[in-house]
Design a protein around this motif. Structure first.
Motif, PDB file in Angstrom:
ATOM      1  N   TRP A  63       0.862  -1.422   0.058  1.00 60.14           N
ATOM      2  CA  TRP A  63       0.196  -0.023  -0.006  1.00 60.14           C
ATOM      3  C   TRP A  63       0.876   1.243   0.117  1.00 60.14           C
ATOM      4  O   TRP A  63       1.983   1.374   0.338  1.00 60.14           O
ATOM      5  N   GLY A  64       0.232   2.467  -0.587  1.00 59.19           N
ATOM      6  CA  GLY A  64       1.101   3.673  -0.557  1.00 59.19           C
ATOM      7  C   GLY A  64       0.838   4.203  -1.911  1.00 59.19           C
ATOM      8  O   GLY A  64      -0.011   4.107  -2.501  1.00 59.19           O
ATOM      9  N   MET A  65       1.772   5.075  -2.309  1.00 55.24           N
ATOM     10  CA  MET A  65       1.954   5.743  -3.730  1.00 55.24           C
ATOM     11  C   MET A  65       1.894   4.708  -4.503  1.00 55.24           C
ATOM     12  O   MET A  65       3.145   3.899  -4.830  1.00 55.24           O
ATOM     13  N   ASP A  91       8.437   6.651 -10.054  1.00 57.93           N
ATOM     14  CA  ASP A  91       8.936   5.902  -8.904  1.00 57.93           C
ATOM     15  C   ASP A  91       8.290   4.327  -8.952  1.00 57.93           C
ATOM     16  O   ASP A  91       8.413   3.575  -8.008  1.00 57.93           O
ATOM     17  N   GLY A  92       7.584   3.920  -9.626  1.00 59.19           N
ATOM     18  CA  GLY A  92       7.185   2.364  -9.673  1.00 59.19           C
ATOM     19  C   GLY A  92       5.639   2.443  -9.592  1.00 59.19           C
ATOM     20  O   GLY A  92       4.890   3.246  -9.240  1.00 59.19           O
ATOM     21  N   ARG A  93       5.613   1.026  -9.187  1.00 57.61           N
ATOM     22  CA  ARG A  93       4.317   0.675  -8.810  1.00 57.61           C
ATOM     23  C   ARG A  93       4.122  -0.344  -7.634  1.00 57.61           C
ATOM     24  O   ARG A  93       5.218  -0.834  -7.160  1.00 57.61           O
ATOM     25  N   LEU A  94       2.853  -0.674  -7.156  1.00 51.83           N
ATOM     26  CA  LEU A  94       2.810  -1.458  -6.138  1.00 51.83           C
ATOM     27  C   LEU A  94       2.601  -2.953  -6.333  1.00 51.83           C
ATOM     28  O   LEU A  94       2.521  -3.534  -5.341  1.00 51.83           O
ATOM     29  N   GLU A 148      -1.939   2.872  -9.490  1.00 52.37           N
ATOM     30  CA  GLU A 148      -3.041   3.713  -8.527  1.00 52.37           C
ATOM     31  C   GLU A 148      -2.508   3.758  -7.309  1.00 52.37           C
ATOM     32  O   GLU A 148      -1.588   2.898  -6.824  1.00 52.37           O
ATOM     33  N   HIS A 149      -2.535   4.752  -6.416  1.00 53.40           N
ATOM     34  CA  HIS A 149      -2.332   4.798  -4.972  1.00 53.40           C
ATOM     35  C   HIS A 149      -3.121   3.719  -4.487  1.00 53.40           C
ATOM     36  O   HIS A 149      -4.429   3.711  -4.838  1.00 53.40           O
TER      37      HIS A 149
END
Length: 81
Positions: free
Chosen positions: A33-35, A41-44, A50-51
């Motif tokens: 979770w996060g930005m 800066d990449g992804r989750l 999406e954030h």
């Protein structure tokens, strides 16, 4: 405060990066979770940029035996056995 998304799961490790966090549960699942990136800066790990305000399971790692996680300034790492 209790994190509802992880309720009933045993969290064995947590790592906080600059703008995101990771959790590893006892069953080897990774949650992030996060930005989300928005082109930087990449992804989750959820297949989008999406954030994510609440922990969400990283389905791309399903079936992998993850034993450690690390979040940094501009990276995430999931170590498999």
């Amino acid at each position: 405060k209790k994190v509802e998304a992880l309720a009933g799961r045993r969290v064995v490790a947590v790592s906080a990066g600059r703008e995101h966090s990771l959790a590893l549960t006892a069953d080897g699942s990774v949650w992030s979770w996060g930005m989300g990136g928005q082109g930087r800066d990449g992804r989750l790990g959820h297949g989008d940029q999406e954030h994510q305000l609440l922990p969400k399971k990283v389905e791309a790692l399903a079936g992998q035996r993850v034993i450690a996680v690390s979040a940094g300034g501009e990276h995430s790492l999931a170590l498999t056995a």
